[in-house]
Design an enzyme around this catalytic site. Structure first.
Site, short mmCIF file in Angstrom:
data_model
loop_
_atom_site.label_atom_id
_atom_site.label_comp_id
_atom_site.label_asym_id
_atom_site.label_seq_id
_atom_site.Cartn_x
_atom_site.Cartn_y
_atom_site.Cartn_z
N HIS A 92 -0.60 -4.05 3.63
CA HIS A 92 -0.63 -2.77 4.34
C HIS A 92 -1.62 -1.79 3.73
O HIS A 92 -1.98 -0.80 4.35
CB HIS A 92 0.77 -2.16 4.45
CG HIS A 92 1.34 -1.63 3.18
ND1 HIS A 92 2.39 -2.23 2.51
CD2 HIS A 92 1.04 -0.52 2.45
CE1 HIS A 92 2.70 -1.52 1.45
NE2 HIS A 92 1.90 -0.48 1.39
N ASP A 125 3.20 -9.31 2.99
CA ASP A 125 2.60 -8.03 2.60
C ASP A 125 1.73 -8.20 1.36
O ASP A 125 1.77 -7.38 0.44
CB ASP A 125 3.65 -6.95 2.37
CG ASP A 125 3.03 -5.55 2.39
OD1 ASP A 125 1.93 -5.40 2.93
OD2 ASP A 125 3.66 -4.62 1.83
N SER A 203 1.68 1.40 -3.90
CA SER A 203 1.54 0.13 -3.20
C SER A 203 0.48 -0.74 -3.85
O SER A 203 -0.65 -0.30 -4.09
CB SER A 203 1.13 0.37 -1.74
OG SER A 203 2.22 0.76 -0.98
#
Length: 354
Positions: A92, A125, A203
């Site tokens: 992402h 992911d 992230s």
């Protein structure tokens, strides 16, 4: 309880969950499916302080900055896993990014370096990117299967665009083998839960054990709750990372589109469709890409591929993964003016993107 993916790359407007939010943060619901315990991880050498562990790891944790199709900028994190320029981050983070740059903490590479995407695994992911450097400092890999509840961990990354270098937070392993059910993305399984503070921008950053070994890739955190964050366990990520590295981007099927899921009535209505419409919305197109040449436009929603219903962006990814460059796919598409059909000839994913 709801979760928000730690997406710092506000590269494209989201059409799922928030439908057009200024970032592509996903909202999810977490369900605990199983909690296991294993042997204890190796303890650091006597006299080793937390600061010493951090000092060893920092050269391998990088700042990933992105520029999206619409010019919006984002900031996230990554982890060096090979001295020859290979870095792991979240899917992402790179999704919808037109430009990627990486900044280092090793004291030797003082200027940002452009990066390219080697490949991605949306269902996990995970993404692998590469920079043209051959002397990086990788973070050694640990064994997440040996973690026990209560083991100490450190989260290292670049949250909240604070500037001035990385942020380090400390906590424990507070859950094992968690499953996150995402509203607008694939379920993520086998996650580590920690109370180490994880925020947007973390992230793709490192979750390391007390010996400084990588045991997770930080990915999501709970909203509306305190001290609940999640990381992709490194044991489960290893095979995915190896597979991505063994299949370079140039061999992957590519149509030049960034998709997001239309998987709720609210998402469908917000973009002008009937409440029962489901599919994968086109949120960005590469110029002169196969999809662009076939007539796809931003705002289109793909509802079927080769006659098979599409319920989410993940369905598109799975369908394309089963094709090879040179194949053609028939997309059933709807927008506010009604349905239509487009035939797209699949290309090889460019090694570098404009």
């Amino acid at each position: 309880m709801r979760l928000a993916a730690l997406i710092a790359t506000a590269a494209v407007g989201v059409v799922a969950a928030g439908c057009g939010n200024s970032s592509n943060d996903a909202t999810s619901v977490v369900t605990v499916t199983r909690t296991t315990a294993g042997a204890s991880v190796a303890a650091p050498a006597a006299g080793t302080s937390t600061a010493d562990v951090v000092a060893r790891v920092l050269p391998g944790v990088v700042n990933v900055k992105t520029v999206g199709f619409d010019g919006r900028k984002g900031e996230a994190s990554g982890v060096v896993i090979d001295r020859r320029g290979v870095i792991v981050t979240n899917n992402h983070v790179v999704r919808g990014a037109r430009i990627l740059t990486v900044s280092f903490n090793d004291g030797r590479h003082t200027k940002p370096v452009r990066a390219t995407v080697i490949g991605t695994a949306a269902s996990r992911d995970l993404a692998i990117i590469r920079v043209a450097l051959g002397d990086l400092t990788p973070v050694p890999l640990g064994q997440s299967s040996k973690l026990r509840l209560g083991d100490a961990v450190l989260a290292i990354g670049f949250p909240l665009d604070l500037g001035g270098g990385p942020t380090v937070t400390q906590g424990i392993v507070s859950g094992l083998d968690r499953t996150v059910h995402a509203d607008n993305g694939p379920d993520l399984e086998g996650l580590l839960q920690t109370d180490a503070a994880i925020n947007p921008g973390n992230s793709g950053g490192a979750l390391v054990d007390s010996a400084g070994k990588l045991i997770g890739i930080n990915t999501i955190a709970a909203t509306g709750a305190e001290n609940i964050g999640f990381a992709i366990a490194i044991d489960g990520a290893r095979s995915v990372i190896d597979q991505i590295r063994s299949k370079p981007a140039g061999g992957q099927a590519w149509i030049g589109v960034t998709f997001d899921s239309i998987d709720s009535a609210a998402a469908a209505v917000q973009i002008g469709l009937q409440p029962d419409a489901r599919g994968a919305a086109v949120v960005a197109l590469f110029a002169d890409s196969p999809a662009s040449k076939a007539g796809l436009r931003e705002g289109d929603v793909v509802v079927a591929i080769d006659g098979k219903a599409v319920r989410s962006a993940g369905d598109i990814s799975k369908a394309l993964a089963a094709r090879k460059p040179g194949d053609s796919v028939v997309l059933d598409v709807v927008d506010q003016s009604g349905p239509r059909r487009a035939t797209v000839k699949i290309a090889r994913r460019p090694a570098t993107l404009p």
